[in-house]
Motif scaffolding. Structure first.
Motif, PDB file in Angstrom:
ATOM      1  N   MET A   1       0.858  -1.170   0.000  1.00  7.87           N
ATOM      2  CA  MET A   1       0.000   0.000   0.000  1.00  7.87           C
ATOM      3  C   MET A   1       0.902   1.229   0.000  1.00  7.87           C
ATOM      4  O   MET A   1       1.868   1.321   0.749  1.00  7.87           O
ATOM      5  N   SER A   2       0.588   2.196  -0.832  1.00  7.24           N
ATOM      6  CA  SER A   2       1.408   3.405  -0.931  1.00  7.24           C
ATOM      7  C   SER A   2       1.226   4.280   0.305  1.00  7.24           C
ATOM      8  O   SER A   2       0.249   4.169   1.044  1.00  7.24           O
ATOM      9  N   ASN A   3       2.206   5.143   0.528  1.00  8.74           N
ATOM     10  CA  ASN A   3       2.165   5.998   1.711  1.00  8.74           C
ATOM     11  C   ASN A   3       1.035   7.022   1.658  1.00  8.74           C
ATOM     12  O   ASN A   3       0.556   7.463   2.688  1.00  8.74           O
ATOM     13  N   THR A   4       0.605   7.414   0.460  1.00  3.37           N
ATOM     14  CA  THR A   4      -0.498   8.375   0.361  1.00  3.37           C
ATOM     15  C   THR A   4      -1.842   7.696   0.555  1.00  3.37           C
ATOM     16  O   THR A   4      -2.799   8.321   0.986  1.00  3.37           O
ATOM     17  N   LEU A   5      -1.921   6.404   0.270  1.00  2.00           N
ATOM     18  CA  LEU A   5      -3.175   5.670   0.413  1.00  2.00           C
ATOM     19  C   LEU A   5      -3.430   5.244   1.860  1.00  2.00           C
ATOM     20  O   LEU A   5      -4.577   5.165   2.295  1.00  2.00           O
ATOM     21  N   ARG A   6      -2.371   5.019   2.610  1.00  2.00           N
ATOM     22  CA  ARG A   6      -2.487   4.511   3.982  1.00  2.00           C
ATOM     23  C   ARG A   6      -3.341   5.411   4.893  1.00  2.00           C
ATOM     24  O   ARG A   6      -4.258   4.921   5.556  1.00  2.00           O
ATOM     25  N   PRO A   7      -3.095   6.748   4.964  1.00  2.00           N
ATOM     26  CA  PRO A   7      -3.928   7.585   5.851  1.00  2.00           C
ATOM     27  C   PRO A   7      -5.394   7.633   5.426  1.00  2.00           C
ATOM     28  O   PRO A   7      -6.295   7.666   6.267  1.00  2.00           O
ATOM     29  N   TYR A   8      -5.628   7.607   4.122  1.00  2.00           N
ATOM     30  CA  TYR A   8      -6.996   7.611   3.592  1.00  2.00           C
ATOM     31  C   TYR A   8      -7.746   6.359   4.031  1.00  2.00           C
ATOM     32  O   TYR A   8      -8.860   6.429   4.564  1.00  2.00           O
ATOM     33  N   LEU A   9      -7.129   5.193   3.843  1.00  2.00           N
ATOM     34  CA  LEU A   9      -7.779   3.937   4.219  1.00  2.00           C
ATOM     35  C   LEU A   9      -7.891   3.790   5.736  1.00  2.00           C
ATOM     36  O   LEU A   9      -8.863   3.219   6.229  1.00  2.00           O
ATOM     37  N   THR A  10      -6.944   4.317   6.480  1.00  3.47           N
ATOM     38  CA  THR A  10      -7.036   4.295   7.945  1.00  3.47           C
ATOM     39  C   THR A  10      -8.214   5.130   8.423  1.00  3.47           C
ATOM     40  O   THR A  10      -8.957   4.720   9.322  1.00  3.47           O
ATOM     41  N   CYS A  11      -8.396   6.290   7.806  1.00  2.00           N
ATOM     42  CA  CYS A  11      -9.531   7.149   8.154  1.00  2.00           C
ATOM     43  C   CYS A  11     -10.853   6.464   7.817  1.00  2.00           C
ATOM     44  O   CYS A  11     -11.801   6.503   8.607  1.00  2.00           O
ATOM     45  N   VAL A  12     -10.916   5.817   6.652  1.00  6.21           N
ATOM     46  CA  VAL A  12     -12.127   5.082   6.265  1.00  6.21           C
ATOM     47  C   VAL A  12     -12.382   3.949   7.253  1.00  6.21           C
ATOM     48  O   VAL A  12     -13.516   3.750   7.693  1.00  6.21           O
ATOM     49  N   ASN A  58     -11.101  13.288  -7.167  1.00  5.76           N
ATOM     50  CA  ASN A  58     -11.565  12.153  -7.973  1.00  5.76           C
ATOM     51  C   ASN A  58     -11.697  10.855  -7.177  1.00  5.76           C
ATOM     52  O   ASN A  58     -12.166   9.859  -7.704  1.00  5.76           O
ATOM     53  N   GLU A  59     -11.269  10.857  -5.936  1.00  4.59           N
ATOM     54  CA  GLU A  59     -11.281   9.636  -5.136  1.00  4.59           C
ATOM     55  C   GLU A  59     -11.821   9.964  -3.752  1.00  4.59           C
ATOM     56  O   GLU A  59     -11.205  10.712  -2.995  1.00  4.59           O
ATOM     57  N   LYS A  60     -13.006   9.427  -3.455  1.00  2.00           N
ATOM     58  CA  LYS A  60     -13.639   9.755  -2.180  1.00  2.00           C
ATOM     59  C   LYS A  60     -14.547   8.628  -1.711  1.00  2.00           C
ATOM     60  O   LYS A  60     -14.902   7.737  -2.489  1.00  2.00           O
ATOM     61  N   CYS A  61     -14.914   8.701  -0.437  1.00  2.00           N
ATOM     62  CA  CYS A  61     -15.781   7.714   0.188  1.00  2.00           C
ATOM     63  C   CYS A  61     -16.827   8.462   1.009  1.00  2.00           C
ATOM     64  O   CYS A  61     -16.482   9.312   1.823  1.00  2.00           O
ATOM     65  N   PHE A  62     -18.091   8.148   0.783  1.00  2.00           N
ATOM     66  CA  PHE A  62     -19.189   8.808   1.475  1.00  2.00           C
ATOM     67  C   PHE A  62     -19.890   7.766   2.341  1.00  2.00           C
ATOM     68  O   PHE A  62     -20.392   6.765   1.831  1.00  2.00           O
ATOM     69  N   ILE A  63     -19.904   8.000   3.653  1.00  2.00           N
ATOM     70  CA  ILE A  63     -20.482   7.050   4.600  1.00  2.00           C
ATOM     71  C   ILE A  63     -21.721   7.682   5.230  1.00  2.00           C
ATOM     72  O   ILE A  63     -21.637   8.708   5.888  1.00  2.00           O
ATOM     73  N   GLU A  64     -22.880   7.050   4.982  1.00  2.00           N
ATOM     74  CA  GLU A  64     -24.153   7.514   5.526  1.00  2.00           C
ATOM     75  C   GLU A  64     -24.622   6.496   6.560  1.00  2.00           C
ATOM     76  O   GLU A  64     -24.670   5.310   6.273  1.00  2.00           O
ATOM     77  N   SER A  65     -24.983   6.978   7.739  1.00  2.00           N
ATOM     78  CA  SER A  65     -25.376   6.088   8.830  1.00  2.00           C
ATOM     79  C   SER A  65     -26.799   6.370   9.277  1.00  2.00           C
ATOM     80  O   SER A  65     -27.289   7.496   9.169  1.00  2.00           O
ATOM     81  N   SER A  66     -27.427   5.336   9.783  1.00  2.00           N
ATOM     82  CA  SER A  66     -28.725   5.472  10.423  1.00  2.00           C
ATOM     83  C   SER A  66     -28.752   4.491  11.597  1.00  2.00           C
ATOM     84  O   SER A  66     -27.758   3.826  11.885  1.00  2.00           O
ATOM     85  N   ILE A  67     -29.895   4.373  12.216  1.00  2.00           N
ATOM     86  CA  ILE A  67     -30.027   3.525  13.403  1.00  2.00           C
ATOM     87  C   ILE A  67     -29.847   2.039  13.072  1.00  2.00           C
ATOM     88  O   ILE A  67     -29.335   1.277  13.871  1.00  2.00           O
ATOM     89  N   ASN A  68     -30.239   1.619  11.859  1.00  2.00           N
ATOM     90  CA  ASN A  68     -30.187   0.193  11.535  1.00  2.00           C
ATOM     91  C   ASN A  68     -29.427  -0.146  10.255  1.00  2.00           C
ATOM     92  O   ASN A  68     -29.458  -1.287   9.808  1.00  2.00           O
ATOM     93  N   SER A  69     -28.744   0.824   9.655  1.00  2.00           N
ATOM     94  CA  SER A  69     -28.015   0.527   8.420  1.00  2.00           C
ATOM     95  C   SER A  69     -26.955   1.596   8.136  1.00  2.00           C
ATOM     96  O   SER A  69     -27.036   2.716   8.627  1.00  2.00           O
ATOM     97  N   VAL A  70     -25.989   1.199   7.323  1.00  2.00           N
ATOM     98  CA  VAL A  70     -24.918   2.088   6.882  1.00  2.00           C
ATOM     99  C   VAL A  70     -24.750   1.896   5.382  1.00  2.00           C
ATOM    100  O   VAL A  70     -24.706   0.761   4.902  1.00  2.00           O
ATOM    101  N   ARG A  71     -24.663   3.021   4.647  1.00  2.00           N
ATOM    102  CA  ARG A  71     -24.427   2.956   3.203  1.00  2.00           C
ATOM    103  C   ARG A  71     -23.067   3.588   2.925  1.00  2.00           C
ATOM    104  O   ARG A  71     -22.802   4.712   3.330  1.00  2.00           O
ATOM    105  N   ILE A  72     -22.213   2.844   2.233  1.00  2.00           N
ATOM    106  CA  ILE A  72     -20.874   3.312   1.894  1.00  2.00           C
ATOM    107  C   ILE A  72     -20.807   3.453   0.375  1.00  2.00           C
ATOM    108  O   ILE A  72     -21.012   2.482  -0.345  1.00  2.00           O
ATOM    109  N   SER A  73     -20.534   4.659  -0.081  1.00  2.00           N
ATOM    110  CA  SER A  73     -20.421   4.929  -1.507  1.00  2.00           C
ATOM    111  C   SER A  73     -18.977   5.315  -1.814  1.00  2.00           C
ATOM    112  O   SER A  73     -18.392   6.137  -1.116  1.00  2.00           O
ATOM    113  N   ILE A  74     -18.434   4.708  -2.862  1.00  2.00           N
ATOM    114  CA  ILE A  74     -17.019   4.892  -3.187  1.00  2.00           C
ATOM    115  C   ILE A  74     -16.875   5.430  -4.600  1.00  2.00           C
ATOM    116  O   ILE A  74     -17.480   4.904  -5.535  1.00  2.00           O
ATOM    117  N   LYS A  75     -16.082   6.467  -4.743  1.00  2.00           N
ATOM    118  CA  LYS A  75     -15.696   7.002  -6.047  1.00  2.00           C
ATOM    119  C   LYS A  75     -14.261   6.563  -6.276  1.00  2.00           C
ATOM    120  O   LYS A  75     -13.369   6.894  -5.512  1.00  2.00           O
TER     121      LYS A  75
END
Length: 169
Positions: A1-12, A58-75
Protein backbone atom coordinates in the motif's frame (compact mmCIF):
# COMPACT_ATOMS: atom_id res chain seq x y z
CA UNK A 1 0.00 0.00 0.00
CA UNK A 2 1.41 3.40 -0.93
CA UNK A 3 2.17 6.00 1.71
CA UNK A 4 -0.50 8.37 0.36
CA UNK A 5 -3.18 5.67 0.41
CA UNK A 6 -2.49 4.51 3.98
CA UNK A 7 -3.93 7.58 5.85
CA UNK A 8 -7.00 7.61 3.59
CA UNK A 9 -7.78 3.94 4.22
CA UNK A 10 -7.04 4.30 7.94
CA UNK A 11 -9.53 7.15 8.15
CA UNK A 12 -12.13 5.08 6.26
CA UNK A 13 -11.48 2.10 8.57
CA UNK A 14 -11.87 4.17 11.75
CA UNK A 15 -15.02 5.90 10.49
CA UNK A 16 -16.61 2.60 9.41
CA UNK A 17 -15.80 1.02 12.75
CA UNK A 18 -17.60 3.86 14.50
CA UNK A 19 -20.51 3.91 12.02
CA UNK A 20 -21.21 0.18 12.32
CA UNK A 21 -22.71 0.55 15.80
CA UNK A 22 -26.15 -0.26 14.40
CA UNK A 23 -29.02 -2.15 15.94
CA UNK A 24 -32.31 -3.74 15.03
CA UNK A 25 -34.96 -1.07 14.60
CA UNK A 26 -38.30 -1.93 12.95
CA UNK A 27 -40.04 0.49 10.63
CA UNK A 28 -42.17 3.04 12.46
CA UNK A 29 -44.79 3.19 9.71
CA UNK A 30 -45.40 -0.45 8.78
CA UNK A 31 -45.66 -3.15 11.42
CA UNK A 32 -43.34 -6.16 11.15
CA UNK A 33 -41.13 -4.52 8.55
CA UNK A 34 -37.47 -3.76 9.01
CA UNK A 35 -36.30 -1.41 6.28
CA UNK A 36 -32.87 0.21 6.11
CA UNK A 37 -33.49 3.79 7.23
CA UNK A 38 -30.48 5.09 5.34
CA UNK A 39 -32.24 4.08 2.10
CA UNK A 40 -35.83 5.07 2.86
CA UNK A 41 -35.21 8.09 5.13
CA UNK A 42 -38.67 7.91 6.67
CA UNK A 43 -37.69 9.56 9.96
CA UNK A 44 -35.16 12.35 10.22
CA UNK A 45 -34.35 11.50 13.85
CA UNK A 46 -33.13 8.03 12.87
CA UNK A 47 -30.46 9.34 10.48
CA UNK A 48 -26.98 10.04 11.80
CA UNK A 49 -24.41 12.47 10.43
CA UNK A 50 -22.94 11.57 7.05
CA UNK A 51 -19.16 11.62 6.57
CA UNK A 52 -17.32 12.42 3.34
CA UNK A 53 -13.69 11.29 3.24
CA UNK A 54 -11.73 12.61 0.25
CA UNK A 55 -8.28 11.56 -0.87
CA UNK A 56 -8.57 14.01 -3.76
CA UNK A 57 -11.40 15.36 -5.90
CA UNK A 58 -11.57 12.15 -7.97
CA UNK A 59 -11.28 9.64 -5.14
CA UNK A 60 -13.64 9.75 -2.18
CA UNK A 61 -15.78 7.71 0.19
CA UNK A 62 -19.19 8.81 1.48
CA UNK A 63 -20.48 7.05 4.60
CA UNK A 64 -24.15 7.51 5.53
CA UNK A 65 -25.38 6.09 8.83
CA UNK A 66 -28.73 5.47 10.42
CA UNK A 67 -30.03 3.53 13.40
CA UNK A 68 -30.19 0.19 11.53
CA UNK A 69 -28.01 0.53 8.42
CA UNK A 70 -24.92 2.09 6.88
CA UNK A 71 -24.43 2.96 3.20
CA UNK A 72 -20.87 3.31 1.89
CA UNK A 73 -20.42 4.93 -1.51
CA UNK A 74 -17.02 4.89 -3.19
CA UNK A 75 -15.70 7.00 -6.05
CA UNK A 76 -12.73 5.22 -7.63
CA UNK A 77 -9.70 7.04 -9.02
CA UNK A 78 -10.15 7.80 -12.72
CA UNK A 79 -7.28 9.88 -14.07
CA UNK A 80 -8.04 9.54 -17.78
CA UNK A 81 -10.65 8.29 -20.21
CA UNK A 82 -9.27 4.74 -20.29
CA UNK A 83 -9.49 4.46 -16.49
CA UNK A 84 -13.06 5.77 -16.61
CA UNK A 85 -14.04 3.05 -19.09
CA UNK A 86 -12.26 0.33 -17.13
CA UNK A 87 -13.77 1.48 -13.82
CA UNK A 88 -17.27 1.65 -15.30
CA UNK A 89 -17.00 -1.84 -16.84
CA UNK A 90 -15.39 -3.33 -13.72
CA UNK A 91 -17.97 -1.92 -11.31
CA UNK A 92 -20.77 -2.93 -13.68
CA UNK A 93 -19.38 -6.47 -13.69
CA UNK A 94 -19.38 -6.52 -9.86
CA UNK A 95 -22.86 -5.00 -9.54
CA UNK A 96 -24.33 -7.70 -11.78
CA UNK A 97 -23.05 -10.20 -9.22
CA UNK A 98 -24.25 -8.25 -6.17
CA UNK A 99 -26.05 -11.27 -4.72
CA UNK A 100 -22.71 -13.02 -4.24
CA UNK A 101 -21.33 -10.12 -2.18
CA UNK A 102 -24.44 -9.70 0.04
CA UNK A 103 -23.53 -6.12 1.05
CA UNK A 104 -23.05 -4.70 -2.47
CA UNK A 105 -25.84 -2.56 -3.94
CA UNK A 106 -26.87 -3.15 -7.54
CA UNK A 107 -27.05 0.57 -8.24
CA UNK A 108 -24.56 3.06 -6.80
CA UNK A 109 -25.50 6.38 -5.26
CA UNK A 110 -25.52 9.23 -7.80
CA UNK A 111 -22.01 10.59 -8.32
CA UNK A 112 -20.23 7.46 -7.05
CA UNK A 113 -18.99 4.30 -8.77
CA UNK A 114 -19.99 1.61 -6.30
CA UNK A 115 -22.04 1.41 -3.09
CA UNK A 116 -22.39 -1.00 -0.20
CA UNK A 117 -25.39 -1.33 2.10
CA UNK A 118 -24.75 -2.88 5.50
CA UNK A 119 -27.77 -3.54 7.67
CA UNK A 120 -28.09 -4.71 11.26
CA UNK A 121 -28.74 -8.23 9.93
CA UNK A 122 -25.30 -8.28 8.29
CA UNK A 123 -23.71 -7.16 11.56
CA UNK A 124 -25.55 -9.89 13.44
CA UNK A 125 -24.57 -12.62 10.96
CA UNK A 126 -20.97 -11.51 10.37
CA UNK A 127 -18.20 -10.01 12.45
CA UNK A 128 -18.12 -6.21 12.26
CA UNK A 129 -14.35 -6.03 11.95
CA UNK A 130 -14.47 -8.49 9.04
CA UNK A 131 -17.02 -6.29 7.24
CA UNK A 132 -14.78 -3.26 7.75
CA UNK A 133 -11.76 -5.26 6.55
CA UNK A 134 -13.67 -6.34 3.44
CA UNK A 135 -14.64 -2.77 2.49
CA UNK A 136 -11.16 -1.35 3.11
CA UNK A 137 -9.49 -4.25 1.29
CA UNK A 138 -11.94 -3.80 -1.58
CA UNK A 139 -11.00 -0.12 -1.83
CA UNK A 140 -7.32 -1.02 -1.89
CA UNK A 141 -7.69 -3.84 -4.41
CA UNK A 142 -9.94 -2.03 -6.88
CA UNK A 143 -7.24 0.61 -7.41
CA UNK A 144 -4.68 -2.11 -8.08
CA UNK A 145 -7.03 -3.97 -10.43
CA UNK A 146 -7.80 -0.88 -12.48
CA UNK A 147 -4.10 -0.01 -12.75
CA UNK A 148 -3.25 -3.57 -13.83
CA UNK A 149 -6.08 -3.62 -16.37
CA UNK A 150 -4.89 -0.28 -17.77
CA UNK A 151 -1.35 -1.62 -18.18
CA UNK A 152 -2.69 -4.76 -19.86
CA UNK A 153 -4.84 -2.77 -22.29
CA UNK A 154 -1.92 -0.47 -23.14
CA UNK A 155 0.49 -3.36 -23.74
CA UNK A 156 -2.04 -5.21 -25.89
CA UNK A 157 -2.71 -2.03 -27.86
CA UNK A 158 1.01 -1.53 -28.38
CA UNK A 159 1.40 -5.14 -29.59
CA UNK A 160 -1.53 -4.80 -31.99
CA UNK A 161 -0.23 -1.49 -33.35
CA UNK A 162 3.24 -2.95 -33.86
CA UNK A 163 1.84 -5.96 -35.67
CA UNK A 164 -0.49 -3.84 -37.80
CA UNK A 165 2.12 -1.26 -38.73
CA UNK A 166 4.68 -4.02 -39.37
CA UNK A 167 2.64 -5.04 -42.41
CA UNK A 168 3.37 -1.69 -44.08
CA UNK A 169 7.16 -1.82 -43.77
Amino acid sequence: MSNTLRPYLTCVRNTLTAALCIQNFPCQEVERHNKPEVEYKTSEELLLNSVLICRNENEKCFIESSINSVRISIKVKQADELEEIIARKFTSFLQQRADSFRVLRRKPVEGYDISFLITNIHCEEMYKHKIVDFVVDFMEQIDKEISELKLTVNSRGRAVATEFLGAFT
